[in-house]
Scaffold this motif. Structure first.
Motif, PDB file in Angstrom:
ATOM      1  N   SER A 261       0.846  -1.219   0.087  1.00 36.08           N
ATOM      2  CA  SER A 261      -0.064  -0.138   0.151  1.00 36.08           C
ATOM      3  C   SER A 261       0.877   1.371   0.076  1.00 36.08           C
ATOM      4  CB  SER A 261      -0.798  -0.056   1.155  1.00 36.08           C
ATOM      5  OG  SER A 261      -0.334  -0.086   2.267  1.00 36.08           O
ATOM      6  N   ASN A 269      -5.678   2.287  -3.634  1.00 34.66           N
ATOM      7  CA  ASN A 269      -5.701   1.619  -2.347  1.00 34.66           C
ATOM      8  C   ASN A 269      -7.194   1.685  -1.555  1.00 34.66           C
ATOM      9  OD1 ASN A 269      -5.019   1.941   0.962  1.00 34.66           O
ATOM     10  ND2 ASN A 269      -3.885   0.343  -0.051  1.00 34.66           N
ATOM     11  N   HIS A 286      -8.610  -4.130  -0.217  1.00 40.85           N
ATOM     12  CA  HIS A 286      -7.270  -3.549   0.117  1.00 40.85           C
ATOM     13  C   HIS A 286      -6.905  -3.341   1.600  1.00 40.85           C
ATOM     14  CE1 HIS A 286      -6.651  -3.344  -4.241  1.00 40.85           C
ATOM     15  NE2 HIS A 286      -7.553  -2.527  -4.187  1.00 40.85           N
TER      16      HIS A 286
END
Length: 377
Positions: A261, A269, A286
Protein backbone atom coordinates in the motif's frame (compact mmCIF):
# COMPACT_ATOMS: atom_id res chain seq x y z
CA UNK A 1 8.35 -13.59 35.10
CA UNK A 2 5.55 -11.33 33.92
CA UNK A 3 4.10 -11.45 30.43
CA UNK A 4 2.69 -14.99 30.30
CA UNK A 5 -0.95 -13.82 30.22
CA UNK A 6 -2.86 -12.72 27.12
CA UNK A 7 -6.36 -11.29 26.73
CA UNK A 8 -8.79 -9.25 28.79
CA UNK A 9 -12.19 -10.99 28.74
CA UNK A 10 -11.11 -14.36 27.32
CA UNK A 11 -7.81 -14.60 29.19
CA UNK A 12 -5.11 -17.24 28.92
CA UNK A 13 -1.96 -17.87 30.95
CA UNK A 14 0.57 -20.34 29.55
CA UNK A 15 3.00 -22.16 31.85
CA UNK A 16 5.80 -24.72 31.79
CA UNK A 17 9.16 -25.30 30.10
CA UNK A 18 10.15 -27.47 27.16
CA UNK A 19 12.10 -29.93 29.33
CA UNK A 20 10.01 -29.73 32.48
CA UNK A 21 7.41 -32.31 33.51
CA UNK A 22 4.74 -30.71 31.39
CA UNK A 23 3.44 -27.63 29.68
CA UNK A 24 -0.01 -26.08 29.59
CA UNK A 25 -2.43 -23.21 29.91
CA UNK A 26 -5.16 -21.83 32.14
CA UNK A 27 -8.14 -20.32 30.30
CA UNK A 28 -10.22 -17.83 32.28
CA UNK A 29 -13.38 -16.20 30.96
CA UNK A 30 -14.76 -19.03 28.85
CA UNK A 31 -18.58 -18.88 28.98
CA UNK A 32 -20.43 -21.71 30.70
CA UNK A 33 -22.35 -24.30 28.71
CA UNK A 34 -19.93 -24.82 25.81
CA UNK A 35 -19.71 -28.52 24.87
CA UNK A 36 -16.02 -29.35 25.16
CA UNK A 37 -13.95 -32.53 25.29
CA UNK A 38 -10.29 -33.33 24.93
CA UNK A 39 -10.70 -34.42 21.30
CA UNK A 40 -11.84 -30.88 20.35
CA UNK A 41 -8.46 -29.62 21.52
CA UNK A 42 -6.37 -32.60 20.39
CA UNK A 43 -7.31 -32.01 16.75
CA UNK A 44 -5.51 -28.66 16.87
CA UNK A 45 -2.52 -29.92 18.86
CA UNK A 46 -2.01 -32.69 16.30
CA UNK A 47 -1.45 -30.01 13.67
CA UNK A 48 1.58 -28.62 15.53
CA UNK A 49 3.11 -31.74 17.08
CA UNK A 50 6.61 -32.83 15.95
CA UNK A 51 7.64 -35.86 13.92
CA UNK A 52 4.91 -35.71 11.26
CA UNK A 53 7.26 -35.43 8.29
CA UNK A 54 10.95 -35.21 7.44
CA UNK A 55 10.54 -31.43 7.49
CA UNK A 56 9.88 -31.29 11.25
CA UNK A 57 11.91 -32.33 14.27
CA UNK A 58 11.86 -36.08 14.90
CA UNK A 59 11.12 -35.58 18.57
CA UNK A 60 8.37 -38.16 19.24
CA UNK A 61 5.86 -36.32 21.41
CA UNK A 62 2.22 -37.40 21.34
CA UNK A 63 1.24 -34.07 22.91
CA UNK A 64 -1.88 -35.61 24.43
CA UNK A 65 -3.93 -32.99 26.24
CA UNK A 66 -5.57 -33.48 29.62
CA UNK A 67 -8.40 -31.27 30.87
CA UNK A 68 -7.78 -30.78 34.59
CA UNK A 69 -10.60 -28.38 35.50
CA UNK A 70 -13.49 -26.27 34.27
CA UNK A 71 -15.53 -29.08 32.65
CA UNK A 72 -18.52 -30.94 34.12
CA UNK A 73 -20.61 -33.50 32.24
CA UNK A 74 -18.99 -32.50 28.96
CA UNK A 75 -19.64 -28.75 29.21
CA UNK A 76 -17.70 -25.74 30.43
CA UNK A 77 -18.70 -24.49 33.86
CA UNK A 78 -17.60 -20.87 33.49
CA UNK A 79 -14.69 -21.45 35.88
CA UNK A 80 -11.01 -21.53 34.83
CA UNK A 81 -10.14 -24.34 32.42
CA UNK A 82 -6.72 -25.87 33.08
CA UNK A 83 -5.10 -27.88 30.26
CA UNK A 84 -1.88 -29.88 30.46
CA UNK A 85 0.38 -31.80 28.08
CA UNK A 86 3.12 -34.01 29.58
CA UNK A 87 6.64 -33.82 28.17
CA UNK A 88 7.76 -37.36 27.40
CA UNK A 89 10.64 -37.30 24.89
CA UNK A 90 13.12 -34.78 26.25
CA UNK A 91 16.80 -35.30 25.48
CA UNK A 92 18.20 -32.73 27.90
CA UNK A 93 21.72 -34.10 27.38
CA UNK A 94 21.59 -32.72 23.82
CA UNK A 95 21.70 -29.24 25.32
CA UNK A 96 24.50 -29.68 27.88
CA UNK A 97 27.10 -27.62 25.98
CA UNK A 98 24.65 -24.76 25.37
CA UNK A 99 24.91 -23.69 29.02
CA UNK A 100 28.38 -22.31 28.31
CA UNK A 101 27.72 -20.27 25.16
CA UNK A 102 25.10 -18.21 23.32
CA UNK A 103 23.46 -19.70 20.23
CA UNK A 104 23.07 -17.28 17.27
CA UNK A 105 19.42 -16.48 16.57
CA UNK A 106 18.23 -17.71 19.97
CA UNK A 107 17.19 -15.90 23.15
CA UNK A 108 20.13 -17.29 25.19
CA UNK A 109 22.03 -14.01 25.47
CA UNK A 110 19.03 -11.73 25.99
CA UNK A 111 17.54 -14.09 28.59
CA UNK A 112 20.82 -14.04 30.53
CA UNK A 113 21.00 -10.25 30.35
CA UNK A 114 17.47 -9.92 31.76
CA UNK A 115 17.41 -12.61 34.45
CA UNK A 116 21.05 -13.54 35.03
CA UNK A 117 19.93 -17.17 34.80
CA UNK A 118 18.33 -19.38 32.18
CA UNK A 119 17.00 -22.87 31.59
CA UNK A 120 19.23 -23.89 28.69
CA UNK A 121 17.45 -27.23 28.09
CA UNK A 122 15.74 -26.51 24.79
CA UNK A 123 15.26 -22.84 25.62
CA UNK A 124 12.91 -23.17 28.60
CA UNK A 125 10.11 -20.62 28.29
CA UNK A 126 11.59 -19.40 25.01
CA UNK A 127 11.07 -22.82 23.43
CA UNK A 128 8.58 -23.41 20.66
CA UNK A 129 6.84 -25.92 22.95
CA UNK A 130 5.40 -22.96 24.85
CA UNK A 131 2.99 -22.60 21.91
CA UNK A 132 1.18 -25.77 23.03
CA UNK A 133 -0.78 -23.66 25.51
CA UNK A 134 -1.64 -21.13 22.82
CA UNK A 135 -2.94 -23.82 20.46
CA UNK A 136 -4.91 -25.62 23.17
CA UNK A 137 -6.67 -22.42 24.28
CA UNK A 138 -7.04 -21.30 20.66
CA UNK A 139 -8.98 -24.50 19.96
CA UNK A 140 -11.55 -23.44 22.56
CA UNK A 141 -11.75 -19.93 21.09
CA UNK A 142 -12.19 -21.41 17.62
CA UNK A 143 -15.08 -23.58 18.80
CA UNK A 144 -16.90 -20.56 20.24
CA UNK A 145 -16.27 -18.52 17.08
CA UNK A 146 -17.54 -21.34 14.86
CA UNK A 147 -20.86 -21.17 16.69
CA UNK A 148 -20.95 -17.48 15.75
CA UNK A 149 -20.39 -18.25 12.06
CA UNK A 150 -16.71 -17.25 12.01
CA UNK A 151 -14.24 -19.51 10.18
CA UNK A 152 -10.51 -19.53 9.46
CA UNK A 153 -8.36 -20.52 6.51
CA UNK A 154 -4.68 -20.44 7.47
CA UNK A 155 -1.90 -21.80 5.29
CA UNK A 156 1.71 -21.51 4.16
CA UNK A 157 1.94 -18.77 1.55
CA UNK A 158 5.64 -19.17 0.87
CA UNK A 159 8.72 -21.12 1.88
CA UNK A 160 12.03 -19.48 1.04
CA UNK A 161 11.73 -18.25 -2.56
CA UNK A 162 8.75 -20.53 -3.38
CA UNK A 163 5.40 -18.71 -3.22
CA UNK A 164 1.97 -20.15 -4.00
CA UNK A 165 0.22 -18.53 -6.96
CA UNK A 166 -3.18 -18.94 -5.32
CA UNK A 167 -4.42 -15.61 -3.96
CA UNK A 168 -6.79 -15.10 -1.01
CA UNK A 169 -9.42 -13.96 -3.52
CA UNK A 170 -9.20 -17.31 -5.31
CA UNK A 171 -9.38 -19.20 -2.03
CA UNK A 172 -12.45 -17.25 -0.98
CA UNK A 173 -14.15 -18.15 -4.26
CA UNK A 174 -13.47 -21.87 -3.92
CA UNK A 175 -15.25 -24.37 -1.70
CA UNK A 176 -13.93 -23.66 1.80
CA UNK A 177 -14.27 -27.19 3.16
CA UNK A 178 -12.52 -28.74 0.16
CA UNK A 179 -9.75 -26.13 0.24
CA UNK A 180 -9.25 -26.56 3.97
CA UNK A 181 -8.90 -30.33 3.71
CA UNK A 182 -6.43 -29.96 0.82
CA UNK A 183 -4.21 -27.70 2.89
CA UNK A 184 -4.27 -30.04 5.88
CA UNK A 185 -3.39 -33.06 3.73
CA UNK A 186 0.12 -31.95 2.71
CA UNK A 187 3.15 -31.71 5.05
CA UNK A 188 3.84 -28.03 4.33
CA UNK A 189 0.23 -26.77 4.60
CA UNK A 190 0.38 -25.11 1.19
CA UNK A 191 -2.85 -24.64 -0.85
CA UNK A 192 -1.24 -25.59 -4.15
CA UNK A 193 0.31 -28.97 -4.95
CA UNK A 194 2.87 -27.71 -7.49
CA UNK A 195 4.22 -25.08 -5.09
CA UNK A 196 4.35 -27.67 -2.32
CA UNK A 197 6.60 -29.92 -4.45
CA UNK A 198 8.93 -27.02 -5.30
CA UNK A 199 9.11 -26.01 -1.64
CA UNK A 200 9.99 -29.57 -0.62
CA UNK A 201 12.84 -29.63 -3.13
CA UNK A 202 14.11 -26.32 -1.76
CA UNK A 203 13.97 -27.65 1.82
CA UNK A 204 15.84 -30.82 0.86
CA UNK A 205 18.62 -28.62 -0.53
CA UNK A 206 18.73 -26.60 2.70
CA UNK A 207 18.88 -29.77 4.77
CA UNK A 208 21.69 -31.18 2.64
CA UNK A 209 23.61 -27.98 3.33
CA UNK A 210 22.90 -28.29 7.09
CA UNK A 211 20.83 -25.14 6.84
CA UNK A 212 17.22 -24.05 7.49
CA UNK A 213 14.50 -21.95 5.86
CA UNK A 214 11.77 -19.46 6.70
CA UNK A 215 8.53 -18.45 5.04
CA UNK A 216 5.22 -16.60 5.23
CA UNK A 217 1.93 -17.71 6.77
CA UNK A 218 -1.32 -16.17 5.54
CA UNK A 219 -4.57 -16.18 7.50
CA UNK A 220 -8.08 -15.43 6.22
CA UNK A 221 -10.81 -14.90 8.82
CA UNK A 222 -14.34 -15.04 7.45
CA UNK A 223 -17.58 -13.97 9.09
CA UNK A 224 -16.32 -11.32 11.51
CA UNK A 225 -19.09 -8.69 11.69
CA UNK A 226 -18.42 -4.98 11.19
CA UNK A 227 -17.75 -3.03 14.37
CA UNK A 228 -15.22 -5.21 16.23
CA UNK A 229 -12.22 -3.37 17.67
CA UNK A 230 -11.53 0.12 19.03
CA UNK A 231 -10.30 3.27 17.27
CA UNK A 232 -7.25 4.18 19.38
CA UNK A 233 -4.93 1.91 21.38
CA UNK A 234 -7.05 -1.24 21.21
CA UNK A 235 -7.34 -1.41 17.43
CA UNK A 236 -8.22 -4.83 16.03
CA UNK A 237 -5.21 -4.79 13.71
CA UNK A 238 -2.92 -3.57 16.51
CA UNK A 239 -4.11 -6.40 18.76
CA UNK A 240 -3.63 -8.92 15.98
CA UNK A 241 -0.12 -7.60 15.37
CA UNK A 242 0.77 -7.93 19.07
CA UNK A 243 -0.69 -11.44 19.22
CA UNK A 244 1.19 -12.64 16.14
CA UNK A 245 4.44 -10.91 17.09
CA UNK A 246 4.30 -12.67 20.47
CA UNK A 247 5.04 -15.92 18.62
CA UNK A 248 8.80 -16.45 18.94
CA UNK A 249 9.72 -16.98 15.28
CA UNK A 250 7.69 -14.08 13.81
CA UNK A 251 9.73 -11.20 12.37
CA UNK A 252 7.12 -9.40 10.25
CA UNK A 253 3.37 -8.71 10.10
CA UNK A 254 1.16 -7.05 7.51
CA UNK A 255 -2.57 -6.80 6.96
CA UNK A 256 -4.45 -6.34 3.70
CA UNK A 257 -2.10 -4.95 1.05
CA UNK A 258 0.40 -4.26 3.83
CA UNK A 259 3.68 -2.81 2.59
CA UNK A 260 2.39 -2.80 -0.99
CA UNK A 261 0.00 0.00 0.00
CA UNK A 262 3.02 2.28 0.44
CA UNK A 263 3.59 2.32 -3.34
CA UNK A 264 -0.06 2.58 -4.41
CA UNK A 265 -2.21 5.68 -4.82
CA UNK A 266 -5.30 6.59 -2.83
CA UNK A 267 -7.61 5.70 -5.69
CA UNK A 268 -5.94 2.28 -5.94
CA UNK A 269 -5.80 1.59 -2.22
CA UNK A 270 -9.26 2.78 -1.14
CA UNK A 271 -12.05 0.21 -0.95
CA UNK A 272 -15.30 1.63 -2.44
CA UNK A 273 -18.52 0.65 -0.69
CA UNK A 274 -21.49 -0.93 -2.42
CA UNK A 275 -24.87 -2.41 -1.54
CA UNK A 276 -25.05 -6.21 -1.56
CA UNK A 277 -28.49 -7.70 -0.84
CA UNK A 278 -29.42 -4.65 1.20
CA UNK A 279 -26.16 -4.62 3.16
CA UNK A 280 -23.27 -2.14 2.98
CA UNK A 281 -20.08 -3.97 1.99
CA UNK A 282 -16.62 -3.06 0.59
CA UNK A 283 -16.29 -3.71 -3.15
CA UNK A 284 -12.59 -4.62 -2.73
CA UNK A 285 -10.43 -5.50 0.25
CA UNK A 286 -7.12 -3.65 0.15
CA UNK A 287 -7.60 -2.80 3.84
CA UNK A 288 -7.70 -6.47 4.85
CA UNK A 289 -11.07 -6.18 6.55
CA UNK A 290 -10.15 -3.44 9.04
CA UNK A 291 -10.62 0.36 8.88
CA UNK A 292 -9.64 2.69 11.70
CA UNK A 293 -8.86 -0.29 13.91
CA UNK A 294 -12.41 -1.67 13.51
CA UNK A 295 -13.62 -4.56 11.35
CA UNK A 296 -15.61 -3.53 8.25
CA UNK A 297 -17.31 -6.87 7.60
CA UNK A 298 -14.98 -8.03 4.82
CA UNK A 299 -12.69 -11.05 5.36
CA UNK A 300 -9.73 -10.20 7.57
CA UNK A 301 -6.51 -11.09 5.76
CA UNK A 302 -3.05 -10.87 7.28
CA UNK A 303 0.41 -12.39 6.85
CA UNK A 304 3.20 -13.31 9.25
CA UNK A 305 6.85 -13.64 8.25
CA UNK A 306 8.58 -16.57 9.99
CA UNK A 307 12.36 -16.58 10.30
CA UNK A 308 14.53 -19.60 9.47
CA UNK A 309 15.03 -22.08 12.30
CA UNK A 310 18.06 -20.75 14.23
CA UNK A 311 19.28 -24.23 15.28
CA UNK A 312 21.37 -25.44 12.33
CA UNK A 313 24.13 -28.04 12.02
CA UNK A 314 26.36 -25.76 9.92
CA UNK A 315 29.32 -24.18 11.69
CA UNK A 316 28.56 -20.77 13.23
CA UNK A 317 30.57 -18.13 15.07
CA UNK A 318 29.52 -17.09 18.57
CA UNK A 319 30.80 -16.14 22.03
CA UNK A 320 30.84 -18.15 25.26
CA UNK A 321 30.06 -16.90 28.77
CA UNK A 322 33.76 -16.23 29.36
CA UNK A 323 33.79 -13.73 26.47
CA UNK A 324 35.76 -16.00 24.14
CA UNK A 325 34.94 -16.15 20.44
CA UNK A 326 34.25 -19.74 19.44
CA UNK A 327 32.75 -21.82 16.65
CA UNK A 328 29.82 -24.17 17.22
CA UNK A 329 27.73 -26.73 15.36
CA UNK A 330 24.33 -27.40 16.93
CA UNK A 331 23.33 -31.04 17.21
CA UNK A 332 20.07 -32.67 18.30
CA UNK A 333 16.55 -32.82 16.84
CA UNK A 334 15.50 -29.55 15.25
CA UNK A 335 13.00 -28.44 12.60
CA UNK A 336 14.63 -27.48 9.28
CA UNK A 337 11.66 -25.12 8.96
CA UNK A 338 9.20 -23.80 11.56
CA UNK A 339 6.50 -22.56 9.16
CA UNK A 340 4.25 -25.66 8.76
CA UNK A 341 3.96 -26.26 12.52
CA UNK A 342 3.44 -22.54 13.14
CA UNK A 343 0.37 -22.32 10.88
CA UNK A 344 -1.97 -23.51 13.64
CA UNK A 345 -0.18 -21.28 16.18
CA UNK A 346 -0.87 -18.19 14.06
CA UNK A 347 -4.48 -19.27 13.62
CA UNK A 348 -4.87 -19.85 17.38
CA UNK A 349 -3.53 -16.43 18.34
CA UNK A 350 -5.83 -14.80 15.78
CA UNK A 351 -8.83 -16.68 17.20
CA UNK A 352 -7.96 -15.64 20.76
CA UNK A 353 -7.69 -12.01 19.66
CA UNK A 354 -10.96 -11.97 17.71
CA UNK A 355 -12.95 -13.67 20.48
CA UNK A 356 -11.57 -11.39 23.20
CA UNK A 357 -12.52 -8.25 21.25
CA UNK A 358 -15.94 -9.64 20.34
CA UNK A 359 -16.64 -10.22 24.03
CA UNK A 360 -15.55 -6.64 24.71
CA UNK A 361 -17.84 -5.43 21.92
CA UNK A 362 -20.90 -6.78 23.72
CA UNK A 363 -20.78 -3.81 26.09
CA UNK A 364 -20.14 -1.12 23.48
CA UNK A 365 -23.76 0.02 23.19
CA UNK A 366 -26.25 0.76 25.94
CA UNK A 367 -29.01 -0.65 23.73
CA UNK A 368 -27.18 -3.98 23.51
CA UNK A 369 -26.95 -4.24 27.31
CA UNK A 370 -30.58 -3.31 27.70
CA UNK A 371 -31.68 -5.84 25.10
CA UNK A 372 -29.61 -8.61 26.73
CA UNK A 373 -30.90 -8.06 30.26
CA UNK A 374 -34.48 -7.46 29.21
CA UNK A 375 -34.40 -10.75 27.30
CA UNK A 376 -32.95 -12.65 30.27
CA UNK A 377 -35.37 -11.13 32.78
Amino acid sequence: MAGSTFGTHFKITTWGESHGRGIGVVVDGCPAGLPLEEEDIQTFLDRRKPGQSKFSTQRKEEDKVEILSGIFEGKTTGTPISLMVHNKDQHSRDYGDIASYYRPGHADYTFDMKYGFRDYRGGGRSSGRETIGRVASGAIARKILEQLGISFLTYTRSIGPVTTSITPEKLLQSDYRETSQGILSNPLYMPEESSCHKAQEYLETCMAQKNSAGGIIECIIMGVPAGIGDPVFEKLDANLAKAIFSIGAVKGFEIGDGFASAVSTGSENNDPFKMDHGKITPASNHAGGILGGISNGAPIIFRAAIKPTPSIAATQNTVNKQGEEIQISIHGRHDPIIVPRAVVVVESMAALTILDLMMEHMGSRAASLEQFYRYHN
